[in-house]
Scaffold this active site. Structure first.
Site, PDB file in Angstrom:
ATOM      1  N   HIS A   1      -7.631  -4.445   9.680  1.00 26.76           N
ATOM      2  CA  HIS A   1      -7.235  -4.205   8.286  1.00 26.76           C
ATOM      3  C   HIS A   1      -5.927  -4.915   7.951  1.00 26.76           C
ATOM      4  CE1 HIS A   1      -5.156  -0.126   9.364  1.00 26.76           C
ATOM      5  NE2 HIS A   1      -4.194  -0.955   8.996  1.00 26.76           N
TER       6      HIS A   1
ATOM      7  N   GLU B   1      -9.653  -1.580   4.565  1.00 28.12           N
ATOM      8  CA  GLU B   1     -10.427  -1.243   5.753  1.00 28.12           C
ATOM      9  C   GLU B   1     -11.710  -2.079   5.811  1.00 28.12           C
ATOM     10  OE1 GLU B   1      -9.141   0.417   8.019  1.00 28.12           O
ATOM     11  OE2 GLU B   1      -8.405   2.400   7.454  1.00 28.12           O
TER      12      GLU B   1
ATOM     13  N   ASP C   1       0.819  -1.209   0.000  1.00 26.48           N
ATOM     14  CA  ASP C   1       0.000   0.000   0.000  1.00 26.48           C
ATOM     15  C   ASP C   1       0.855   1.263   0.000  1.00 26.48           C
ATOM     16  OD1 ASP C   1       0.928  -0.353   2.596  1.00 26.48           O
ATOM     17  OD2 ASP C   1      -1.040  -0.716   3.466  1.00 26.48           O
TER      18      ASP C   1
ATOM     19  N   ASN D   1      -8.255  -2.553  13.684  1.00 27.46           N
ATOM     20  CA  ASN D   1      -9.625  -2.853  13.262  1.00 27.46           C
ATOM     21  C   ASN D   1      -9.658  -4.054  12.318  1.00 27.46           C
ATOM     22  OD1 ASN D   1      -8.512  -1.827  10.961  1.00 27.46           O
ATOM     23  ND2 ASN D   1      -9.925  -0.111  10.730  1.00 27.46           N
TER      24      ASN D   1
END
Ligand code: GLP
Length: 240
Positions: free
Chosen positions: A137, A142, A67, A135
């Protein structure tokens, strides 16, 4: 699935480096998918140490990072281009032209198309190394990201803006979206190595390994991978 748990930071880094070295030494043209974040830093330091000791070469390897933020210059010290040069690429013999990250300077849709085209040419990865967001990810996928995604523009969640915002001097400088390799590309990789450290990851690690698979918790998709290896420290593994 294999879950490997280590007591000390050095044992953890050695185990992760062994996995990478195994791939590097088994193929003429190994393809690595690489993460950023604080977790892999000790692994990259161990790879650099091995290179400097003459124990490892990356001269024949290709890398694809997971990313990159949208809109940062590649020389910005918060860009993942900078991170990778700083922690790994500048200190080993991988050829710069064989290292790939999504291009944050292109219009985002164009950057995704270009990255997918490159990956289709050289991928899939022999090994995908992943960190884990609080979370759930993976990369910057996401909650809610379709598992079928290839490289896509992802709006960052409030919790990621909060977690990563601390790294930007002024939080308003932090990009609010990122370019991320999609779950389908991660799943295509021959082996997935989940790198996880620290008590703050214990709960989400347990969740991604045991919760029913759902796009609301992106890391759960890894349960579908036939060759998932988790490299955890004792704190991260404490709830397993
Ligand atoms: C960022 C990266 C992720 C990484 C995550 C966890 O959001 N895009 O790929 O896994 O941070 O980072 P850390 O290892 O610092 O907890």
């Amino acid at each position: 699935m294999q879950i490997l748990v280590y007591n000390t930071p050095q044992e953890w880094a050695t185990a992760a480096a062994e996995q990478v070295q195994g791939v590097l030494s088994s193929k003429p043209r190994p393809v690595l998918m690489l993460p950023t974040g604080s977790t892999p830093i000790a692994l990259y330091a161990e790879l650099v140490r091995r290179y400097q000791a003459g124990e490892l070469s990356m001269a024949h390897a290709l890398s694809f990072n997971l990313d990159e933020y949208v809109g940062l210059s590649i020389d910005d010290d918060q860009s993942y281009h900078y991170f990778m040069r700083h922690h790994l690429f500048d200190h080993v013999d991988i050829r710069p032209e064989n290292t790939h990250l999504p291009d944050p300077t292109l219009p985002p849709d164009e950057a995704c198309r270009a990255y997918n085209a490159l990956y289709d040419q050289y991928g899939p990865a022999d090994i995908a190394l992943l960190g884990l967001g609080h979370n759930g990810h993976i990369g910057f996928n996401e909650p809610g990201t379709p598992f079928t995604n290839r490289t896509a523009v992802i709006p960052l969640s409030a919790s990621t803006l909060e977690a990563n915002g601390r790294l930007f001097g002024d939080r308003t400088d932090m990009p609010t979206s990122a370019l991320s390799v999609g779950p389908s590309m991660i799943l295509e990789s021959r082996r997935v190595l989940m790198l996880v450290k620290g008590q703050d990851k214990a709960s989400i690690l347990k969740t991604i390994l045991t919760h029913p698979v759902t796009e609301d918790i992106p890391g759960t998709v890894l349960q579908r991978h036939p060759d998932l290896v988790v490299i955890a420290d004792t704190a991260a593994a404490s709830l397993l």
